[in-house]
Design a protein around this motif. Structure first.
Motif, PDB file in Angstrom:
ATOM      1  N   GLY A 125       0.770 -39.838 -17.745  1.00  0.00           N
ATOM      2  CA  GLY A 125       1.155 -40.929 -18.648  1.00  0.00           C
ATOM      3  C   GLY A 125       2.612 -40.904 -19.052  1.00  0.00           C
ATOM      4  O   GLY A 125       3.333 -39.917 -18.843  1.00  0.00           O
ATOM      5  N   GLY A 126       3.026 -42.041 -19.633  1.00  0.00           N
ATOM      6  CA  GLY A 126       4.412 -42.191 -20.075  1.00  0.00           C
ATOM      7  C   GLY A 126       4.695 -41.368 -21.329  1.00  0.00           C
ATOM      8  O   GLY A 126       5.777 -40.792 -21.478  1.00  0.00           O
ATOM      9  N   THR A 127       3.718 -41.301 -22.234  1.00  0.00           N
ATOM     10  CA  THR A 127       3.921 -40.562 -23.485  1.00  0.00           C
ATOM     11  C   THR A 127       4.216 -39.090 -23.178  1.00  0.00           C
ATOM     12  O   THR A 127       5.110 -38.482 -23.756  1.00  0.00           O
ATOM     13  CB  THR A 127       2.656 -40.661 -24.371  1.00  0.00           C
ATOM     14  OG1 THR A 127       2.268 -42.031 -24.443  1.00  0.00           O
ATOM     15  CG2 THR A 127       2.896 -40.153 -25.762  1.00  0.00           C
ATOM     16  N   TYR A 151       8.027 -46.707 -31.299  1.00  0.00           N
ATOM     17  CA  TYR A 151       6.728 -46.223 -30.809  1.00  0.00           C
ATOM     18  C   TYR A 151       6.435 -44.910 -31.525  1.00  0.00           C
ATOM     19  O   TYR A 151       7.307 -44.046 -31.641  1.00  0.00           O
ATOM     20  CB  TYR A 151       6.801 -46.044 -29.293  1.00  0.00           C
ATOM     21  CG  TYR A 151       5.520 -45.605 -28.644  1.00  0.00           C
ATOM     22  CD1 TYR A 151       4.331 -46.280 -28.896  1.00  0.00           C
ATOM     23  CD2 TYR A 151       5.494 -44.525 -27.780  1.00  0.00           C
ATOM     24  CE1 TYR A 151       3.146 -45.871 -28.295  1.00  0.00           C
ATOM     25  CE2 TYR A 151       4.315 -44.123 -27.165  1.00  0.00           C
ATOM     26  CZ  TYR A 151       3.152 -44.796 -27.439  1.00  0.00           C
ATOM     27  OH  TYR A 151       1.982 -44.405 -26.851  1.00  0.00           O
ATOM     28  N   ASN A 201      14.348 -47.571 -25.635  1.00  0.00           N
ATOM     29  CA  ASN A 201      13.094 -48.138 -25.134  1.00  0.00           C
ATOM     30  C   ASN A 201      13.307 -49.627 -24.865  1.00  0.00           C
ATOM     31  O   ASN A 201      13.469 -50.400 -25.784  1.00  0.00           O
ATOM     32  CB  ASN A 201      12.004 -47.912 -26.200  1.00  0.00           C
ATOM     33  CG  ASN A 201      10.711 -48.653 -25.902  1.00  0.00           C
ATOM     34  OD1 ASN A 201      10.023 -49.100 -26.821  1.00  0.00           O
ATOM     35  ND2 ASN A 201      10.365 -48.786 -24.652  1.00  0.00           N
ATOM     36  N   ASN A 205       8.734 -51.696 -27.494  1.00  0.00           N
ATOM     37  CA  ASN A 205       7.508 -51.759 -28.282  1.00  0.00           C
ATOM     38  C   ASN A 205       7.883 -51.335 -29.701  1.00  0.00           C
ATOM     39  O   ASN A 205       8.436 -50.250 -29.862  1.00  0.00           O
ATOM     40  CB  ASN A 205       6.477 -50.778 -27.697  1.00  0.00           C
ATOM     41  CG  ASN A 205       5.196 -50.724 -28.501  1.00  0.00           C
ATOM     42  OD1 ASN A 205       4.994 -51.500 -29.420  1.00  0.00           O
ATOM     43  ND2 ASN A 205       4.321 -49.790 -28.151  1.00  0.00           N
ATOM     44  N   ASP A 233      12.682 -44.815 -22.322  1.00  0.00           N
ATOM     45  CA  ASP A 233      11.278 -45.204 -22.189  1.00  0.00           C
ATOM     46  C   ASP A 233      11.239 -46.587 -21.558  1.00  0.00           C
ATOM     47  O   ASP A 233      11.536 -47.587 -22.205  1.00  0.00           O
ATOM     48  CB  ASP A 233      10.646 -45.200 -23.589  1.00  0.00           C
ATOM     49  CG  ASP A 233       9.181 -45.613 -23.575  1.00  0.00           C
ATOM     50  OD1 ASP A 233       8.710 -46.127 -22.554  1.00  0.00           O
ATOM     51  OD2 ASP A 233       8.519 -45.413 -24.612  1.00  0.00           O
ATOM     52  N   VAL A 235       8.482 -47.930 -19.879  1.00  0.00           N
ATOM     53  CA  VAL A 235       7.101 -48.157 -19.428  1.00  0.00           C
ATOM     54  C   VAL A 235       6.784 -49.644 -19.223  1.00  0.00           C
ATOM     55  O   VAL A 235       5.874 -49.984 -18.478  1.00  0.00           O
ATOM     56  CB  VAL A 235       6.039 -47.513 -20.357  1.00  0.00           C
ATOM     57  CG1 VAL A 235       6.229 -46.016 -20.460  1.00  0.00           C
ATOM     58  CG2 VAL A 235       6.002 -48.148 -21.727  1.00  0.00           C
ATOM     59  N   TYR A 236       7.559 -50.520 -19.885  1.00  0.00           N
ATOM     60  CA  TYR A 236       7.312 -51.967 -19.703  1.00  0.00           C
ATOM     61  C   TYR A 236       8.302 -52.585 -18.705  1.00  0.00           C
ATOM     62  O   TYR A 236       8.618 -53.780 -18.779  1.00  0.00           O
ATOM     63  CB  TYR A 236       7.371 -52.695 -21.054  1.00  0.00           C
ATOM     64  CG  TYR A 236       6.321 -52.200 -22.018  1.00  0.00           C
ATOM     65  CD1 TYR A 236       4.983 -52.532 -21.833  1.00  0.00           C
ATOM     66  CD2 TYR A 236       6.656 -51.366 -23.081  1.00  0.00           C
ATOM     67  CE1 TYR A 236       4.004 -52.061 -22.696  1.00  0.00           C
ATOM     68  CE2 TYR A 236       5.681 -50.890 -23.955  1.00  0.00           C
ATOM     69  CZ  TYR A 236       4.363 -51.241 -23.750  1.00  0.00           C
ATOM     70  OH  TYR A 236       3.393 -50.770 -24.601  1.00  0.00           O
ATOM     71  N   SER A 264       5.142 -45.700 -16.739  1.00  0.00           N
ATOM     72  CA  SER A 264       3.683 -45.575 -16.873  1.00  0.00           C
ATOM     73  C   SER A 264       2.981 -46.496 -15.877  1.00  0.00           C
ATOM     74  O   SER A 264       3.192 -47.711 -15.902  1.00  0.00           O
ATOM     75  CB  SER A 264       3.278 -45.961 -18.292  1.00  0.00           C
ATOM     76  OG  SER A 264       1.882 -46.156 -18.380  1.00  0.00           O
ATOM     77  N   LYS A 267       0.658 -49.234 -17.606  1.00  0.00           N
ATOM     78  CA  LYS A 267       1.180 -50.534 -18.030  1.00  0.00           C
ATOM     79  C   LYS A 267       1.363 -51.452 -16.832  1.00  0.00           C
ATOM     80  O   LYS A 267       1.079 -52.635 -16.890  1.00  0.00           O
ATOM     81  CB  LYS A 267       2.546 -50.360 -18.711  1.00  0.00           C
ATOM     82  CG  LYS A 267       2.532 -49.413 -19.878  1.00  0.00           C
ATOM     83  CD  LYS A 267       1.725 -49.966 -21.017  1.00  0.00           C
ATOM     84  CE  LYS A 267       1.600 -48.899 -22.088  1.00  0.00           C
ATOM     85  NZ  LYS A 267       0.743 -49.243 -23.165  1.00  0.00           N
ATOM     86  N   LYS A 275      -3.877 -43.037 -17.648  1.00  0.00           N
ATOM     87  CA  LYS A 275      -2.891 -42.071 -18.154  1.00  0.00           C
ATOM     88  C   LYS A 275      -2.152 -41.392 -16.990  1.00  0.00           C
ATOM     89  O   LYS A 275      -2.269 -40.190 -16.741  1.00  0.00           O
ATOM     90  CB  LYS A 275      -3.581 -41.020 -19.048  1.00  0.00           C
ATOM     91  CG  LYS A 275      -4.102 -41.556 -20.358  1.00  0.00           C
ATOM     92  CD  LYS A 275      -3.055 -42.176 -21.255  1.00  0.00           C
ATOM     93  CE  LYS A 275      -2.100 -41.189 -21.859  1.00  0.00           C
ATOM     94  NZ  LYS A 275      -1.209 -41.852 -22.861  1.00  0.00           N
TER      95      LYS A 275
END
Ligand code: PMP
Ligand code: GLN
Length: 416
Positions: A125-127, A151, A201, A205, A233, A235-236, A264, A267, A275
């Protein structure tokens, strides 16, 4: 009288000491106690609001996840990979075939050549990718600049490593057609000899802000000649609208040389429950990153990696995403005109924020709870994304949902 008081006091003190021992005999003064590393952390707002949504059978536009099916072709590929025997540990940095496909994609999208052997690591996962980047670089006392609303994993990720989070507020949009923006003068004046990294990011988000060329220029100037890292970040990456380009750190060599860029698959391919994600960073940084990763997750779910290695070659599957998700955003924006929420502008991510001044002046958390319980729609209050609970009187809606879900939610919101 005095003796009686004294006696009462002694009895009280003894009971305070002994009653817990009688009630909880397994807890003795010798039991280990945790001196919390994260004393200020509670349960994440996503869990809280999703649980409330389930309890009150509310339409869940809170936590960010799609409610429509993912690609059947991709799930079939995972099954195929399992049948073909891809069921044992993947190599620690991830399947070679997947890393090669990622490198090809990066070349295609950003015209940057990444070495799949030494510069990409697949993560759960990205987190996790972000956590590992921060764990690789942050030492006690190091400062990390980030932007709020943020986030909610960022600050705990910094603090668990002994770092000091320096949260800077994004500028609230002056009118509805603007987005929240980074105040670069504030960033400049917040840099100190202890600044270890800037965490960015984009798409963002929860606000949906997308960094533009001017932001990139500012960032370049600020970090030039410093030892500041960037944790980016992204992820989007593919959820970006209005024909805007994604300004990835991968496009700019002078930024990439100091960046941990995190993605991620959840997403991108509508499967947040998988994940699975990855980090891209220059080889010299990746060497240290992998030391952290190899003694944490070590490696990730092999069948999905095998499937994604092939599926990533289908360019249309990711290039069609902006169009697909923009339709949802536009549909939701149109529907929401029937309510008293004032939507802010979003250019990316799953999310759109709304101010509710025309409905109520209560705290955003109270409104979000009331909306879930009484109106039957779950949202996320923006104050959850501020270290000090700053309340912009704004809630976040997730629009990565089927049309009928969005419709159902708005019908309920109209009644407010
Ligand atoms: N960063 C941001 C801004 C996100 O919204 C998310 C979504 N949860 C992530 C990182 C992490 O994604 P993943 O589920 O792959 O850990
Ligand atoms: N990224 C998702 C969101 O912002 C949720 C992630 C999570 O639940 N941890 O809603």
């Amino acid at each position: 009288m005095k003796i009686q008081h004294k006696l009462q006091e002694v009895c009280f003190n003894l009971s305070v000491f002994f009653i817990p021992l009688i009630l909880y005999p397994h807890i003795t003064t010798m039991s280990p106690q945790i001196n919390s590393k994260l004393p200020n952390v509670g349960t994440t707002i996503f869990t809280v609001m999703s649980a409330l949504a389930t309890e009150y059978k509310a339409v869940n536009l809170g936590q960010g996840f799609p409610d429509y099916p993912m690609s059947e072709e991709l799930t079939a590929k995972v099954y195929e990979a399992m049948k073909q025997g891809h069921n044992q540990y993947a190599p620690m940095p991830g399947l070679v075939s997947l890393r090669e496909s990622i490198a090809e994609k990066v070349q295609h999208l950003y015209h940057t050549s990444i070495n799949p052997d030494t510069e990409i690591t697949i993560t759960p996962g990205g987190t996790y990718a972000i956590y590992s980047a921060l764990t690789t670089i942050v030492r006690p006392g190091d400062e990390v600049i980030l932007f709020e609303p943020a986030y909610d994993s960022y600050i705990p990720n910094i603090e668990i490593n002994g770092g000091i989070a320096i949260p800077l507020p994004l500028t609230y949009p002056e009118n509805k057609s603007d987005s929240y923006r980074i105040n670069w003068d504030l960033v400049r004046s917040s840099i100190s000899p202890k600044t270890k990294a800037i965490l960015i990011n984009s798409p963002h988000n929860p606000t949906g802000t997308v960094l533009d060329k001017n932001d990139i220029e500012e960032l370049k100037q600020i970090v030039a000649g410093t030892k500041i890292f960037i944790v980016s970040d992204e992820v989007y990456e593919h959820l970006i609208y209005d024909e805007l380009p994604h300004e990835s750190m991968l496009k700019y060599p002078e930024l990439f040389e100091r960046s941990f860029v995190c993605f991620s698959f959840g997403k991108t391919y509508h499967c947040t429950g998988w994940k699975l994600g990855y980090c891209i960073t220059p080889a010299v940084l990746m060497k240290e990153y992998r030391k952290v990763h190899q003694f944490n997750a070590f490696s990730c779910f092999t069948p999905a990696q095998a499937a994604l290695a092939v599926y990533l070659k289908n360019k249309e599957a990711y290039l069609s995403l902006p169009r697909f998700m923009q339709q949802k955003r536009d549909y939701f924006v149109e529907l929401m005109k029937q309510t008293k929420f004032d939507l802010l502008t979003t250019h990316g991510s799953y999310f759109i924020c709304a101010s509710y001044g025309r409905i109520s002046d209560e705290a955003d958390k109270d409104l979000a709870i009331r909306l879930t319980k009484e109106a039957g729609v779950a949202t996320i209050p923006l104050s959850a994304f501020y270290h000090n609970g700053k309340d912009d009187k704004v809630v976040r809606f997730c629009f990565s949902k089927q049309d009928k879900t969005l419709q159902q939610a708005v019908e309920k919101l109209m009644k407010i």
